[in-house]
Design an enzyme around this catalytic site. Structure first.
Site, PDB file in Angstrom:
ATOM      1  N   LYS A   1      30.848  38.597  57.244  1.00 24.26           N
ATOM      2  CA  LYS A   1      29.840  39.470  56.610  1.00 24.26           C
ATOM      3  C   LYS A   1      30.495  40.680  55.968  1.00 24.26           C
ATOM      4  O   LYS A   1      29.803  41.509  55.387  1.00 24.26           O
ATOM      5  CB  LYS A   1      28.833  39.966  57.657  1.00 24.26           C
ATOM      6  CG  LYS A   1      27.937  38.883  58.239  1.00 24.26           C
ATOM      7  CD  LYS A   1      26.841  39.517  59.082  1.00 24.26           C
ATOM      8  CE  LYS A   1      25.830  38.514  59.532  1.00 24.26           C
ATOM      9  NZ  LYS A   1      24.474  39.046  59.550  1.00 24.26           N
TER      10      LYS A   1
ATOM     11  N   LYS B   1      31.530  43.193  57.448  1.00 23.16           N
ATOM     12  CA  LYS B   1      30.940  44.387  58.058  1.00 23.16           C
ATOM     13  C   LYS B   1      31.402  44.542  59.496  1.00 23.16           C
ATOM     14  O   LYS B   1      31.311  43.580  60.277  1.00 23.16           O
ATOM     15  CB  LYS B   1      29.414  44.259  58.085  1.00 23.16           C
ATOM     16  CG  LYS B   1      28.748  44.752  56.852  1.00 23.16           C
ATOM     17  CD  LYS B   1      27.261  44.521  56.933  1.00 23.16           C
ATOM     18  CE  LYS B   1      26.888  43.284  56.146  1.00 23.16           C
ATOM     19  NZ  LYS B   1      25.525  42.882  56.213  1.00 23.16           N
TER      20      LYS B   1
END
Ligand code: CTP
Length: 142
Positions: free
Chosen positions: A49, A51
């Site tokens: 992701k 992230k």
């Protein structure tokens, strides 16, 4: 009354727990006696992701485990997320649940083919519109 499935599994990052996650868990729990949640690692979130989660995997495990709709939670490796049959060594689930954003994805098509042979079902619930970890991060705070 007994439910349709015995052990249900759902897998995700579940960072910054929000109502979309709760809707998913509550929908899952309506269909199985025992709901197990696989928590993806920080490494998975960074890799897939792009992230770094606000809460690390041990914290996310603790938070999700505390929910009424969740019977147990466990951290799952990247390999287990990619090939969910590996999770069967730790948990004999008979259904995999997911939000509908994954429906039609390549990963789930592969999982579906594997599960068809094992007699494990996949059930998608409607993705809760308007909320996600990503848009929570971007919400103005003042
Ligand atoms: N989910 C959902 N409805 C939402 C958000 C998530 O049903 N509004 C479901 C997803 O479909 C998935 C699970 O919750 O089955 C875990 O999703 P996750 O990726 O952890 O949550 P998101 O909030 O979508 O995170 P991000 O914004 O980082 O993608």
């Amino acid at each position: 009354m007994s439910k349709q499935y015995s052990i249900g599994l759902t897998v995700g990052v579940f960072d910054m727990l929000h109502p979309g996650h709760l809707n998913l868990f509550e929908n899952c729990k309506k269909m199985c006696d025992k709901l197990v949640v696989g928590i993806c690692t920080d490494e998975y979130s960074i890799q897939y992701k792009n992230k770094k989660p606000l809460y690390n995997d041990e914290e996310r495990l603790r938070i999700v485990s505390a929910l009424r709709s969740v019977d147990s939670a466990m951290i799952v490796s990247i390999e287990e997320v990619e090939d969910k049959t590996l999770i069967l060594d730790r948990c004999k689930f008979d259904v995999l649940f997911s939000g509908s954003d994954w429906q039609g994805s390549e990963r789930f098509a592969h999982t579906q083919a594997q599960f068809d042979e094992l007699g494990i079902d996949i059930v998608f619930f409607p993705y809760t519109d308007g909320i996600s970890t990503t848009n929570l991060r971007d919400r103005p705070r003042i």
